[in-house]
Design a protein around this motif. Structure first.
Motif, PDB file in Angstrom:
ATOM      1  N   ARG A  25       0.833  -1.204   0.000  1.00 28.56           N
ATOM      2  CA  ARG A  25       0.000   0.000   0.000  1.00 28.56           C
ATOM      3  C   ARG A  25       0.862   1.246   0.000  1.00 28.56           C
ATOM      4  O   ARG A  25       1.947   1.279   0.561  1.00 28.56           O
ATOM      5  CB  ARG A  25      -0.916   0.003   1.222  1.00 28.56           C
ATOM      6  N   PHE A  27       0.716   5.431   0.697  1.00 30.65           N
ATOM      7  CA  PHE A  27      -0.031   6.556   1.260  1.00 30.65           C
ATOM      8  C   PHE A  27       0.711   7.840   0.927  1.00 30.65           C
ATOM      9  O   PHE A  27       1.898   7.968   1.205  1.00 30.65           O
ATOM     10  CB  PHE A  27      -0.150   6.426   2.785  1.00 30.65           C
ATOM     11  N   TYR A  31      -2.505  12.500   2.300  1.00 23.31           N
ATOM     12  CA  TYR A  31      -3.432  11.572   2.951  1.00 23.31           C
ATOM     13  C   TYR A  31      -3.023  11.364   4.403  1.00 23.31           C
ATOM     14  O   TYR A  31      -3.868  11.365   5.308  1.00 23.31           O
ATOM     15  CB  TYR A  31      -3.440  10.240   2.198  1.00 23.31           C
ATOM     16  N   LYS A  32      -1.731  11.213   4.659  1.00 28.06           N
ATOM     17  CA  LYS A  32      -1.250  11.018   6.027  1.00 28.06           C
ATOM     18  C   LYS A  32      -1.586  12.226   6.892  1.00 28.06           C
ATOM     19  O   LYS A  32      -2.044  12.077   8.029  1.00 28.06           O
ATOM     20  CB  LYS A  32       0.260  10.776   6.026  1.00 28.06           C
ATOM     21  N   LYS A  34      -4.000  14.361   6.417  1.00 29.62           N
ATOM     22  CA  LYS A  34      -5.457  14.416   6.594  1.00 29.62           C
ATOM     23  C   LYS A  34      -5.901  13.452   7.689  1.00 29.62           C
ATOM     24  O   LYS A  34      -6.693  13.822   8.573  1.00 29.62           O
ATOM     25  CB  LYS A  34      -6.152  14.075   5.277  1.00 29.62           C
ATOM     26  N   ILE A  35      -5.362  12.241   7.681  1.00 29.13           N
ATOM     27  CA  ILE A  35      -5.730  11.255   8.696  1.00 29.13           C
ATOM     28  C   ILE A  35      -5.261  11.710  10.066  1.00 29.13           C
ATOM     29  O   ILE A  35      -5.984  11.567  11.066  1.00 29.13           O
ATOM     30  CB  ILE A  35      -5.146   9.867   8.335  1.00 29.13           C
ATOM     31  N   GLU A  38      -7.664  14.323  11.303  1.00 30.61           N
ATOM     32  CA  GLU A  38      -8.921  13.715  11.729  1.00 30.61           C
ATOM     33  C   GLU A  38      -8.745  12.993  13.060  1.00 30.61           C
ATOM     34  O   GLU A  38      -9.625  13.049  13.927  1.00 30.61           O
ATOM     35  CB  GLU A  38      -9.440  12.733  10.672  1.00 30.61           C
ATOM     36  N   LEU A  51     -12.336   5.531  12.904  1.00 31.25           N
ATOM     37  CA  LEU A  51     -11.571   6.144  11.809  1.00 31.25           C
ATOM     38  C   LEU A  51     -10.627   5.115  11.186  1.00 31.25           C
ATOM     39  O   LEU A  51     -10.565   4.987   9.960  1.00 31.25           O
ATOM     40  CB  LEU A  51     -10.777   7.355  12.330  1.00 31.25           C
ATOM     41  N   ARG A  54     -12.627   2.531   9.223  1.00 32.42           N
ATOM     42  CA  ARG A  54     -13.153   3.123   7.996  1.00 32.42           C
ATOM     43  C   ARG A  54     -12.085   3.236   6.920  1.00 32.42           C
ATOM     44  O   ARG A  54     -12.321   2.957   5.743  1.00 32.42           O
ATOM     45  CB  ARG A  54     -13.737   4.518   8.305  1.00 32.42           C
ATOM     46  N   GLU A  55     -10.868   3.621   7.333  1.00 35.68           N
ATOM     47  CA  GLU A  55      -9.781   3.832   6.376  1.00 35.68           C
ATOM     48  C   GLU A  55      -8.957   2.569   6.128  1.00 35.68           C
ATOM     49  O   GLU A  55      -8.120   2.554   5.228  1.00 35.68           O
ATOM     50  CB  GLU A  55      -8.846   4.952   6.872  1.00 35.68           C
ATOM     51  N   LEU A  57      -6.763   1.180   8.256  1.00 35.61           N
ATOM     52  CA  LEU A  57      -5.414   1.424   8.758  1.00 35.61           C
ATOM     53  C   LEU A  57      -5.202   0.700  10.080  1.00 35.61           C
ATOM     54  O   LEU A  57      -6.155   0.251  10.719  1.00 35.61           O
ATOM     55  CB  LEU A  57      -5.195   2.929   8.961  1.00 35.61           C
TER      56      LEU A  57
END
Length: 145
Positions: A25, A27, A31-32, A34-35, A38, A51, A54-55, A57
């Protein structure tokens, strides 16, 4: 034994899809970030777990990304290219290679000229001809010219 019932059991089984090779994978840094934002915004218990589910991770992803962020390694959030690191190229290395090649060429040419001079000396000795000598310049004549 009833072979027809075995045949039906095989046909009712769902086909499973097997991939030839798992992909690693990837990333992006965006994206990192943003996560992480959040995850930092989560205040109630269970929100971070939701979270992550959902992702898709792991908690270790968050831990590692947070450590990189705290150390100030913004570039550390970028995906790292695997394999050996490229060596830094010295800007003078091309010039050095060219000079070494020129020195080798001049040495080879000098060796040829030395052989020619030796042959000329031997021929002149065999024929009894004396070659004129070239007088070396004095330091005073070099400075005036």
């Amino acid at each position: 034994m009833n072979t027809s019932s075995n045949h039906l059991a095989d046909s009712q089984r769902p086909l499973t899809e097997v991939t030839s090779k798992a992909k690693r994978r990837f990333f992006t840094a965006e994206y990192k970030r943003k996560i992480l934002q959040e995850a930092d915004a989560c205040t109630e218990s269970g929100q971070i777990g939701a979270l992550l589910r959902r992702e898709g991770l792991y908690s270790s992803h968050l831990t590692h990304w947070r450590q990189l962020r705290e150390r100030g390694e913004l570039a550390g959030l970028e995906a790292k290219k695997r394999g050996p690191k490229p060596k830094a190229i010295n800007p003078l290395s091309k010039q050095l290679v060219a000079k070494e090649r020129e020195i080798a060429r001049l040495k080879a040419e000098n060796a040829k000229l030395q052989i020619i001079c030796d042959v000329q000396k031997k021929v002149s000795q065999l024929l009894g001809v004396t070659l004129p000598t070239i007088p070396e310049e004095d330091e005073s004549t070099k400075e005036s010219s």
